[in-house]
Design an enzyme around this catalytic site. Structure first.
Site, PDB file in Angstrom:
ATOM      1  N   ASP A 177      56.828  70.974   0.117  1.00 55.32           N
ATOM      2  CA  ASP A 177      55.973  71.126  -1.064  1.00 55.32           C
ATOM      3  C   ASP A 177      54.561  70.582  -0.862  1.00 55.32           C
ATOM      4  O   ASP A 177      53.774  70.541  -1.802  1.00 55.32           O
ATOM      5  CB  ASP A 177      56.631  70.526  -2.322  1.00 55.32           C
ATOM      6  CG  ASP A 177      57.253  69.174  -2.089  1.00 55.32           C
ATOM      7  OD1 ASP A 177      57.083  68.618  -0.985  1.00 55.32           O
ATOM      8  OD2 ASP A 177      57.911  68.659  -3.021  1.00 55.32           O
ATOM      9  N   HIS A 195      64.589  61.193  -3.729  1.00 56.83           N
ATOM     10  CA  HIS A 195      64.244  60.317  -4.862  1.00 56.83           C
ATOM     11  C   HIS A 195      65.456  59.534  -5.377  1.00 56.83           C
ATOM     12  O   HIS A 195      65.305  58.704  -6.270  1.00 56.83           O
ATOM     13  CB  HIS A 195      63.651  61.136  -6.014  1.00 56.83           C
ATOM     14  CG  HIS A 195      62.342  61.786  -5.679  1.00 56.83           C
ATOM     15  ND1 HIS A 195      61.264  61.078  -5.188  1.00 56.83           N
ATOM     16  CD2 HIS A 195      61.935  63.084  -5.743  1.00 56.83           C
ATOM     17  CE1 HIS A 195      60.253  61.912  -4.967  1.00 56.83           C
ATOM     18  NE2 HIS A 195      60.634  63.136  -5.289  1.00 56.83           N
ATOM     19  N   ASP A 215      57.787  65.192   2.629  1.00 54.76           N
ATOM     20  CA  ASP A 215      57.711  65.823   1.299  1.00 54.76           C
ATOM     21  C   ASP A 215      56.406  65.373   0.628  1.00 54.76           C
ATOM     22  O   ASP A 215      55.915  64.268   0.893  1.00 54.76           O
ATOM     23  CB  ASP A 215      58.918  65.377   0.470  1.00 54.76           C
ATOM     24  CG  ASP A 215      59.052  66.115  -0.851  1.00 54.76           C
ATOM     25  OD1 ASP A 215      59.896  67.022  -0.925  1.00 54.76           O
ATOM     26  OD2 ASP A 215      58.324  65.766  -1.806  1.00 54.76           O
ATOM     27  N   HIS A 268      55.980  64.344  -2.225  1.00 53.74           N
ATOM     28  CA  HIS A 268      56.227  63.194  -3.111  1.00 53.74           C
ATOM     29  C   HIS A 268      56.778  62.010  -2.309  1.00 53.74           C
ATOM     30  O   HIS A 268      57.523  62.204  -1.349  1.00 53.74           O
ATOM     31  CB  HIS A 268      57.236  63.578  -4.195  1.00 53.74           C
ATOM     32  CG  HIS A 268      56.816  64.750  -5.030  1.00 53.74           C
ATOM     33  ND1 HIS A 268      57.269  66.035  -4.808  1.00 53.74           N
ATOM     34  CD2 HIS A 268      55.966  64.811  -6.080  1.00 53.74           C
ATOM     35  CE1 HIS A 268      56.716  66.851  -5.699  1.00 53.74           C
ATOM     36  NE2 HIS A 268      55.916  66.154  -6.472  1.00 53.74           N
TER      37      HIS A 268
HETATM   38 ZN   LIG Z   1      58.687  66.841  -3.454  1.00 52.06          ZN
END
Ligand SMILES: [Zn+2]
Length: 338
Positions: free
Chosen positions: A282, A158, A193, A195
């Protein structure tokens, strides 16, 4: 396969953070690294402590003023505010910033996107050592290893060129990409991931030599909320070099693998010289985030599909939080390269 990890990466250890209106224990805990390291060794990896590359790992990726902020900001913050705890932003630019603040309070809001990424004692050293793990894993691949695993903690996907967010400070995937690019031209990044990998998307958005691909839960319902849609394709000469595959909440193994197959076809057509995997775990059905429903068998299939690309591969640890299956899922992915 070698696993690159240094115990100092545990030194980033925020006690709590404010999320969804509640003060909670920090999700991205040092104990994650213990579980992941043990699982990597159990999967047959050989432990290597990364060399200390100083700032040379992060300088090709991040701006000087951002690195200065990460290294020295906490001291300046404490002098200015008198606060003894971690540095956490209170203010953010409204749209694009027109001014770069002198005030450390302003710089904090400029460089940290959200309340999930506090800086405290020990953070900078851990962040830098995490980047060194990615750097050294890329060097191992350049030296002829078919694959290498960088146990990066804190994670990085991120982090943008001068912005932390979502537990991430330095973009470790980009650290690996930049080392690979010292000897190679075309690099593909795939982010599994749960996200969206907004960090590497933003860093390489106008770079035609780096393909960035991300599979993630629909960002309209989950962090990072403001990017990760299919219409984000890259810009200028790099149009088409970014691909997002947002998936509905609750997606399971078969639908995930079908999307991954399409993404791998995209990577094959790009014909890269190496692959960097942003290896979040995740998406697991047991992860505290619980957005997707990937099983241990699903992670094994993800590993096999990525290994099937037949590319020199740097695996960079991203998310994946404390749950009974965290280590098993890592082992399931890594065994595909045995
Ligand atoms: Zn994540």
């Amino acid at each position: 396969m070698k696993v690159f990890y240094c115990e100092s990466q545990r030194e980033h250890d925020p006690a709590s953070f404010v999320v969804h209106g509640h003060e909670r224990a920090y999700t991205e805990q040092p104990a994650r690294a213990d579980v992941l390291h043990e699982a990597a060794l159990a999967a047959g990896c050989i432990a290597h402590v990364p060399d200390d590359f100083g700032l040379s790992s992060v300088e090709p990726v991040h701006t000087e003023r951002y690195l200065d902020f990460l290294r020295d900001g906490l001291d300046a913050w404490r002098r200015a505010t008198g606060a003894a705890g971690p540095m956490v932003p209170s203010f953010h630019p409204f749209g694009e910033a027109k001014v770069y603040p002198v005030s450390i309070v302003g710089r904090c809001g400029f460089h940290i996107a959200d309340s999930t990424s506090p800086l405290s004692d020990g953070s900078w050293h851990a962040i830098l050592r995490s980047a060194h793990a990615a750097h050294h894993a890329a060097l191992a691949v350049l030296a002829g290893d078919g694959a290498a695993y960088a146990l990066c903690r804190p994670p990085g996907h991120h982090a943008e060129r001068e912005r932390a967010g979502g537990f991430c400070y330095v973009n470790n995937v980009a650290v690996a990409v930049e080392q690979l690019r010292t000897r190679m031209r075309r690099i593909a990044v795939i982010d599994v991931d749960v996200h969206h990998g907004n960090g590497q998307q933003s860093i390489y958005y106008s770079d035609p030599d780096v393909l960035t691909v991300s599979l993630h839960v629909d960002p309209s319902v989950a962090y990072p909320f403001f990017s990760g849609g299919v219409h984000e394709r890259g810009t200028g000469a790099a149009f088409g070099r970014n691909r997002n595959y947002p998936l509905p909440k609750g997606t399971g193994d078969d639908a995930y693998l079908a999307a991954l197959d399409v993404a791998c076809g995209e990577i094959g057509r790009f014909a890269p010289e190496a692959l960097v995997v942003a290896l979040g775990l995740d998406a697991s059905k047991h992860d505290p985030f619980a957005y997707l429903q990937i099983t241990e068998r699903g992670f094994a299939r993800i590993g096999m599909r990525l290994a099937q690309l037949g590319l020199p591969t740097v695996l960079v640890q991203e998310g994946g939080y404390l749950a009974p299956d965290l280590g098993d899922n890592l082992g399931a992915v890594l065994r595909a390269w045995r």
